[in-house]
Design an enzyme around this catalytic site. Sequence first.
Site, short mmCIF file in Angstrom:
data_model
loop_
_atom_site.label_atom_id
_atom_site.label_comp_id
_atom_site.label_asym_id
_atom_site.label_seq_id
_atom_site.Cartn_x
_atom_site.Cartn_y
_atom_site.Cartn_z
N GLU A 170 -29.64 8.30 46.86
CA GLU A 170 -29.38 8.67 48.40
C GLU A 170 -29.68 9.85 48.91
OE1 GLU A 170 -26.94 7.67 46.17
OE2 GLU A 170 -25.11 8.36 46.57
N HIS A 227 -27.90 9.26 42.08
CA HIS A 227 -27.73 9.02 43.25
C HIS A 227 -28.90 9.19 44.09
CE1 HIS A 227 -23.19 8.76 43.13
NE2 HIS A 227 -23.23 9.55 42.07
N CYS A 265 -24.78 4.46 40.41
CA CYS A 265 -23.78 5.28 39.24
C CYS A 265 -22.63 4.29 38.86
CB CYS A 265 -23.30 6.60 40.14
SG CYS A 265 -22.71 7.75 38.80
N1 GLN Z 1 -16.79 7.43 37.48
C1 GLN Z 1 -17.86 7.25 37.01
C2 GLN Z 1 -18.41 8.39 36.12
O1 GLN Z 1 -17.66 9.22 36.08
C3 GLN Z 1 -18.99 7.00 38.17
C4 GLN Z 1 -19.15 8.16 38.95
C5 GLN Z 1 -19.96 7.98 40.31
O2 GLN Z 1 -20.11 6.89 40.78
N2 GLN Z 1 -20.32 9.08 40.89
O3 GLN Z 1 -19.38 8.32 35.37
#
Ligand code: GLN
Length: 605
Positions: A527, A525, A398
Amino acid sequence: MKYVLVTGGVVSGLGKGVTASSIGVILKACGLRVTSIKIDPYLNTDAGTMSPFEHGEVFVLDDGGEVDLDLGNYERFLDITLTRDNNITTGKIYQAVINKERRGDYLGKTVQVVPHITDAIQEWIERVAMIPVDGKEGPADVCVIELGGTIGDIESMPFIEALCQFSYRVGSNNFCLIHVSLVPVLNVVGEQKTKPTQHSVRGLRGLGLTPNILACRSTKPLEGNVKEKLSQFCHVPAGNIITLYDVSNIWHIPLLLRDQKAHEAILKSLNLLGIAREPNLTEWTARTELCDLLYDPVRIAMVGKYTGLSDSYLSVLKAVLHASVACRRKLHIDWVPAGDLEDTTAKEAPDVHKAAWDILKGADGVIVPGGFGDRGVEGKILAAKYARENKVPFLGICLGMQIAVIEFARSVLGLHDANSTEFNPETTNPCVIFMPEGSKTHMGATMRLGSRRTYFRVTDCKSAKLYGNVSFVDERHRHRYEVNPDMVSQLENAGLLFVGSDEGGRRMEIAELPGHPYFVGVQFHPEFKSRPGKPSALFLGLIAAACGQLDVVLQYYGHIRKLMTRKTGMSNGHGMVKTHQNGNTEKPSNGCLNCVYSNGNGVHL
Ligand code: GLN
């Protein structure tokens, strides 16, 4: 439906969540279908706004629910898929009751904690317990309910009252209460002390709940006379007093419960002895023992912001563990606070700066996990640069993908002010931008949350192979910002390939650097869907690359693919690509059929 309620006493942090999940595991091993509910007596409606510093990670579900990390334990231990409603909070219950009051559903009555809040809690539990969570039809046999907090907390009172009424309503043969407590050992005399547990059970009884089973946390197994004493004072048969003593890894907990016949006590109190079989934990035991025997290390640097509290990245840690066990390596996590890598730290605290770089340079692989806010971002960018230039296996999750793109734009394209508009709204090279999925005018609820489909744009790449040559994968998301679609071709021409995107081809989901041993960034994600014994594909890729096994793992998937092709006649039900004689590929139209080889993403070990 049978209910097992797990409460906690004496102190918080006893591992009630892991205990409740482990109870689920042994019941499942007895052939029962198990679901679970976590009650969090705080006023927040969900965990979405809570700081990972304070509460650990926010776990994300398929349906986009942002929930307590214990739901992650349940999903991993029981291999189930929960819904946002499986996490009850005081906020959610009050919101539901107040909405009803505003609609006029209470017909002029005074709305009170008893009966309105307590009824709403019971209705919620009964409704959610019926939702199938294991991919099969119809409700589960047993619902494990974990009540967060410690008995005696003011916040949990309405829940305790509701659960008292509930246990009476469903009847004693359908309700089993397990109280997790602490038996401390005082260093001076080395004696196991029962008084805190006695008090805690007295408190529980005073509130109207009687435990069927006591699960006592202690450093060593409880002495026979200690059990007798507890039994006498707490009115629980000695055979129903289980010790959860310290173990080398949490996978031992279901085995501890089984060895002490906790399943028999639970099944007896639920009148299920005749229906359930002896627990079969063969696979679980083998994995637990294997984990203890692992010796050859794999060192993974976690470059993050919340490195002080490991629970902040719980699912990432579990996913690397699952992958390390699959690669037969002992996992060492090296925490690198991202800010310590930055040049400003070099000036202010050179020792700290050097220590952070030494750790990073000693790692076999690097992870930059998700995150929000600009603190430490430049340090993460430096870590990605280091991994890219030195060919160290890298997985960016992300925010970790976003910073890898920023780094590439700065270093390779020479766009020195390249940035995300999250960190620099004025940048002339916004390679990561705000891309709300819903409304463009409303800031609230603009997070892209939950399961979304990623299609492979390139099939001959490491990610696609690791996922088992599928044409699409469903993974969970939690973000607002994304790679700027207008800069994709520029980045690709310079060598950073976006091998996966959404169906429309505008939202970039997976980035890969060909020619690098393993450099993968994902907007999602992975994970959250990793399971013991079924590691997430991209974590497996990282660990395999970190210990020089990636080629073997990729070949293995090629083999599995051939097997599946023979067995199922082309599609594995997860969108496996059909390759025609002419070399063209075609996406199958069917959805997930849960094939035997796969964890839903085409990976099975
Ligand atoms: N802050 C970034 C976004 O909002 C990444 C978010 C995250 O890593 N979950 O896109």
